[in-house]
Each structure stands twice: as C-alpha cells, then as structure tokens.
Design a protein around this motif. Structure first.
Motif, PDB file in Angstrom:
ATOM      1  N   ALA A   1       0.819  -1.211   0.000  1.00 27.14           N
ATOM      2  CA  ALA A   1       0.000   0.000   0.000  1.00 27.14           C
ATOM      3  C   ALA A   1       0.854   1.263   0.000  1.00 27.14           C
ATOM      4  O   ALA A   1       0.523   2.255  -0.664  1.00 27.14           O
ATOM      5  N   HIS A   2       1.969   1.240   0.730  1.00 25.55           N
ATOM      6  CA  HIS A   2       2.858   2.395   0.814  1.00 25.55           C
ATOM      7  C   HIS A   2       4.303   2.051   0.441  1.00 25.55           C
ATOM      8  O   HIS A   2       5.195   2.864   0.651  1.00 25.55           O
ATOM      9  N   THR A   3       4.515   0.864  -0.071  1.00 26.82           N
ATOM     10  CA  THR A   3       5.872   0.375  -0.331  1.00 26.82           C
ATOM     11  C   THR A   3       6.096   0.168  -1.816  1.00 26.82           C
ATOM     12  O   THR A   3       5.287  -0.454  -2.498  1.00 26.82           O
ATOM     13  N   TYR A   4       7.220   0.681  -2.290  1.00 26.74           N
ATOM     14  CA  TYR A   4       7.618   0.576  -3.683  1.00 26.74           C
ATOM     15  C   TYR A   4       9.103   0.202  -3.709  1.00 26.74           C
ATOM     16  O   TYR A   4       9.808   0.301  -2.701  1.00 26.74           O
ATOM     17  N   TYR A   5       9.554  -0.204  -4.865  1.00 30.14           N
ATOM     18  CA  TYR A   5      10.998  -0.285  -5.053  1.00 30.14           C
ATOM     19  C   TYR A   5      11.335   0.103  -6.473  1.00 30.14           C
ATOM     20  O   TYR A   5      10.506  -0.007  -7.386  1.00 30.14           O
ATOM     21  N   ILE A   6      12.517   0.629  -6.651  1.00 32.27           N
ATOM     22  CA  ILE A   6      13.017   0.990  -7.967  1.00 32.27           C
ATOM     23  C   ILE A   6      13.936  -0.133  -8.421  1.00 32.27           C
ATOM     24  O   ILE A   6      14.995  -0.371  -7.827  1.00 32.27           O
TER      25      ILE A   6
ATOM     26  N   GLY B   1       6.002   3.037  10.960  1.00 29.09           N
ATOM     27  CA  GLY B   1       5.772   1.891  10.095  1.00 29.09           C
ATOM     28  C   GLY B   1       7.029   1.255   9.544  1.00 29.09           C
ATOM     29  O   GLY B   1       6.977   0.161   8.981  1.00 29.09           O
ATOM     30  N   LEU B   2       8.177   1.916   9.708  1.00 28.02           N
ATOM     31  CA  LEU B   2       9.439   1.365   9.207  1.00 28.02           C
ATOM     32  C   LEU B   2      10.293   0.913  10.384  1.00 28.02           C
ATOM     33  O   LEU B   2      10.448   1.644  11.364  1.00 28.02           O
ATOM     34  N   THR B   3      10.832  -0.295  10.306  1.00 24.52           N
ATOM     35  CA  THR B   3      11.714  -0.826  11.339  1.00 24.52           C
ATOM     36  C   THR B   3      12.981  -1.369  10.681  1.00 24.52           C
ATOM     37  O   THR B   3      13.035  -1.543   9.456  1.00 24.52           O
ATOM     38  N   PHE B   4      14.009  -1.646  11.489  1.00 32.66           N
ATOM     39  CA  PHE B   4      15.225  -2.245  10.927  1.00 32.66           C
ATOM     40  C   PHE B   4      15.794  -3.284  11.877  1.00 32.66           C
ATOM     41  O   PHE B   4      15.548  -3.259  13.078  1.00 32.66           O
ATOM     42  N   GLU B   5      16.548  -4.203  11.298  1.00 32.62           N
ATOM     43  CA  GLU B   5      17.269  -5.235  12.042  1.00 32.62           C
ATOM     44  C   GLU B   5      18.699  -5.297  11.523  1.00 32.62           C
ATOM     45  O   GLU B   5      18.940  -5.128  10.326  1.00 32.62           O
ATOM     46  N   HIS B   6      19.636  -5.556  12.416  1.00 33.22           N
ATOM     47  CA  HIS B   6      21.029  -5.709  11.997  1.00 33.22           C
ATOM     48  C   HIS B   6      21.230  -7.065  11.326  1.00 33.22           C
ATOM     49  O   HIS B   6      20.800  -8.094  11.854  1.00 33.22           O
ATOM     50  N   ILE B   7      21.852  -7.052  10.173  1.00 33.74           N
ATOM     51  CA  ILE B   7      22.281  -8.280   9.485  1.00 33.74           C
ATOM     52  C   ILE B   7      23.733  -8.067   9.040  1.00 33.74           C
ATOM     53  O   ILE B   7      24.048  -8.022   7.858  1.00 33.74           O
TER      54      ILE B   7
ATOM     55  N   ASP C   1       4.022  -2.614   5.367  1.00 33.56           N
ATOM     56  CA  ASP C   1       3.336  -3.543   4.463  1.00 33.56           C
ATOM     57  C   ASP C   1       3.920  -4.944   4.521  1.00 33.56           C
ATOM     58  O   ASP C   1       3.539  -5.814   3.725  1.00 33.56           O
ATOM     59  N   GLY C   2       4.862  -5.164   5.431  1.00 34.63           N
ATOM     60  CA  GLY C   2       5.478  -6.486   5.551  1.00 34.63           C
ATOM     61  C   GLY C   2       6.481  -6.784   4.466  1.00 34.63           C
ATOM     62  O   GLY C   2       6.742  -7.958   4.157  1.00 34.63           O
ATOM     63  N   VAL C   3       7.080  -5.734   3.888  1.00 33.09           N
ATOM     64  CA  VAL C   3       8.094  -5.900   2.835  1.00 33.09           C
ATOM     65  C   VAL C   3       9.470  -5.653   3.437  1.00 33.09           C
ATOM     66  O   VAL C   3       9.719  -4.602   4.039  1.00 33.09           O
ATOM     67  N   TRP C   4      10.362  -6.626   3.272  1.00 31.70           N
ATOM     68  CA  TRP C   4      11.738  -6.531   3.762  1.00 31.70           C
ATOM     69  C   TRP C   4      12.674  -6.125   2.625  1.00 31.70           C
ATOM     70  O   TRP C   4      12.597  -6.669   1.522  1.00 31.70           O
ATOM     71  N   PHE C   5      13.583  -5.192   2.915  1.00 29.68           N
ATOM     72  CA  PHE C   5      14.696  -4.888   2.022  1.00 29.68           C
ATOM     73  C   PHE C   5      15.947  -5.429   2.711  1.00 29.68           C
ATOM     74  O   PHE C   5      16.376  -4.904   3.741  1.00 29.68           O
TER      75      PHE C   5
ATOM     76  N   GLY D   1       7.596 -12.069   6.725  1.00 32.49           N
ATOM     77  CA  GLY D   1       7.145 -10.947   5.919  1.00 32.49           C
ATOM     78  C   GLY D   1       6.403 -11.430   4.695  1.00 32.49           C
ATOM     79  O   GLY D   1       6.347 -12.638   4.413  1.00 32.49           O
ATOM     80  N   ASN D   2       5.840 -10.491   3.965  1.00 34.19           N
ATOM     81  CA  ASN D   2       5.085 -10.815   2.751  1.00 34.19           C
ATOM     82  C   ASN D   2       5.971 -10.868   1.516  1.00 34.19           C
ATOM     83  O   ASN D   2       5.659 -11.574   0.552  1.00 34.19           O
ATOM     84  N   LEU D   3       7.081 -10.108   1.545  1.00 34.37           N
ATOM     85  CA  LEU D   3       7.965 -10.027   0.384  1.00 34.37           C
ATOM     86  C   LEU D   3       9.362  -9.658   0.856  1.00 34.37           C
ATOM     87  O   LEU D   3       9.518  -8.874   1.805  1.00 34.37           O
ATOM     88  N   PHE D   4      10.374 -10.215   0.189  1.00 32.92           N
ATOM     89  CA  PHE D   4      11.774  -9.947   0.522  1.00 32.92           C
ATOM     90  C   PHE D   4      12.470  -9.450  -0.745  1.00 32.92           C
ATOM     91  O   PHE D   4      12.409 -10.111  -1.783  1.00 32.92           O
TER      92      PHE D   4
END
Length: 292
Positions: free
Chosen positions: A9-14, A134-140, A154-158, A195-198
């Motif tokens: 709904a609010h998430t896009y990627y280029i 609505g935006l969170t982060f995790e260390h990887i 929106d459950g989308v991970w980058f 998540g819904n998408l990675f």
C-alpha cells in the motif's frame, strides 16, 4: 531499468542494478539506499517527484558505494537526511576509509573509483527514532562493518546484500565479506524473518528468503573448503589469492584484487579462530596452512 514498482500500500521499489526501496507516508517518502552515483540519484528524484512525493530521508543499508553513491547528490538537491548503521555512517562522511580498509594501505587510483569510493556525504547514525512510523530495521552484519535490513508496514523486507542471488553465487562464487562468522549468524537470523515479500539488493523479489539464505550459507562453507584444500600446501596470502582466482576463474584486475584479497583475509581470520588454519614463519615469509 530504474522502474518504480509498487509492492504494498505504501511500499515501492526501484528496480535497478542496486534495488532501491521507497516508503511513502503522507506525501513524503524515504529511500532505502541511494543508487551508485549522481546519475542514479537524478533518475530516482525524477521517479518520486513524478508521484508528487517529497524526499524526506535516505536510509543506507550499509556503506558500499553501489548503495551510497547517490547520497551526496540527493542531499544537495533536497536537503534530505542521510542515515547509515553504526560505523558505516563514518564511512559515508570519510569515504576514503572504504578503499583504505580494503587494500590495507594508501590505495592506487584504480582502487578509488566510484565503484569503491562514493562521494563524501554528511550522514547520521541510524537509530529507531530516525525512522518514520511503520518502518523498522534489524542488523544483518557481516557483509560490511554493519548492515541493516528494513521492514515496512506492508510487511516488505529490504535485505541488502546479506543473501545474494543464486546466479550471482554461480557467476562469482566468492563474494565480498567482511566478518564471516557474523555473516553466517545474520543468514541464520534472516531465515527466520517473517514478511510478505523480501527484496535483496541485487535480485528479484522473493516471497520467502529462507532457501536463498541457506544457499548462501552453503556457499560460504564451500569457499572455506576450497581455501583449506589450497592451504594443504602452505601459501602466502598472495599465493592463496592467486589460487582463488584460478579456482573460480576470476579475472584479475586491481579492484578485484582489492575485494577478493580483503575477503580472503576475512576467511583466514574466521578459519584461524575455528582452529582450522594457522600461520607459520618460514624465514622472512608468513605462510598459511591447513591445521590437521
């Protein structure tokens, strides 16, 4: 190339050589990574202004130039905030640190290209308080000094460069890593992300990341096995680097020597800590060898 795609709904990627996340909130948006140079920044700005959005902030997953090269131009054009995890923020402010740490000394001109050293940019350390709602982060961490994965509402991970595509593994086999042990821990954590998408930085979106993470774990151990086999005959670091270039059919040039050389040293540190390789002195030479 450089096509804006909606995945929530609010998430896009280029879609780009390095995928760029876009999260929209109330007419403003933030980016997750900034492309490799000022040219990429111009295209990014055009795509988001066509939507009527104002660029608010850029969150860099880590410090590598293909993710941060557009930051300086974006900040100059929009006065947006730039953020990166931990010490990576310092690398954006003092970008010469990148080739210096890779090479281990003052780097030659070819090692200071835009592909390794982004234009310097004012950057703050990433914190939870800097994130929009609505935006969170995790260390990887592990691929770089530090690295962040971002999850939108929106459950989308980058997921940045933690897990690379199978085609990249098959093509390059040995990809750049800073801390092998931390990288493996991050891959194990990544397998459990929900998540819904990675969206990895260099491949198509996935509905599940676990299989790709496991493929990357296997690849690390396969590379380690090759290193231990090569070191059954004690070698200098340059002898090992030569063996890796031959083993994996990698074309030798200065930037590749810089990247593979740094990664080989990281593998040696990890294998040494595990008691699987050791070093010996032979006259004035330092040699590495497989233990046992």
């Amino acid at each position: 190339m450089y096509e804006l795609k909606q995945v929530g709904a609010h998430t896009y990627y280029i879609a780009a050589p390095t995928n760029i996340g876009v999260y929209e909130y109330g007419g403003r948006c933030c980016l997750i990574d900034a492309g490799g140079d000022s040219g990429a920044a111009e295209v990014i700005l055009r795509l988001i202004t066509e939507r009527g959005w104002t660029l608010d902030k850029v969150f860099c997953t880590h410090s590598h130039a293909d993710h941060t090269g557009g930051c300086s131009a974006l900040r100059e054009r929009t006065d947006c905030g730039i953020y990166a995890p931990g010490v990576c923020a310092s690398v954006l402010r003092y970008s010469y640190l990148q080739p210096v740490t890779l090479f281990g000394g003052y780097p030659m001109r070819e090692m200071r290209s835009k592909f390794v050293m982004a234009k310097t940019c004012e950057c703050a350390e990433l914190t939870e308080s800097a994130l929009p709602e609505g935006l969170t982060f995790e260390h990887i961490d592990g691929h770089d000094f530090e690295q962040a994965a971002f999850k939108t509402g929106d459950g989308v991970w980058f997921t940045a460069d933690c897990a690379v595509d199978k085609s990249v593994i098959e093509r390059y086999k040995i990809s750049f890593l800073y801390d092998i042990a931390e990288h493996l821990r991050s891959l194990e954590r990544l397998k459990a992300f929900e998540g819904n998408l990675f969206i990895p930085s260099h491949s198509e979106p996935l509905t599940s990341i676990a299989e790709l993470a496991e493929e990357n774990i296997r690849n690390v151990h396969e590379v380690a096995a090759v290193i231990k086999r090569l070191l059954e005959t004690p070698l200098t670091i340059d002898g090992l680097i030569e063996g890796l270039f031959v083993e994996f059919g990698i074309k030798l040039y200065l930037m590749q020597y810089e990247l593979i050389g740094s990664t080989a040293r990281s593998y040696l540190s990890w294998l040494s800590a595990n008691g699987e390789v050791g070093c010996v002195f032979e006259g004035s030479r330092l040699l590495w060898k497989t233990v046992g």
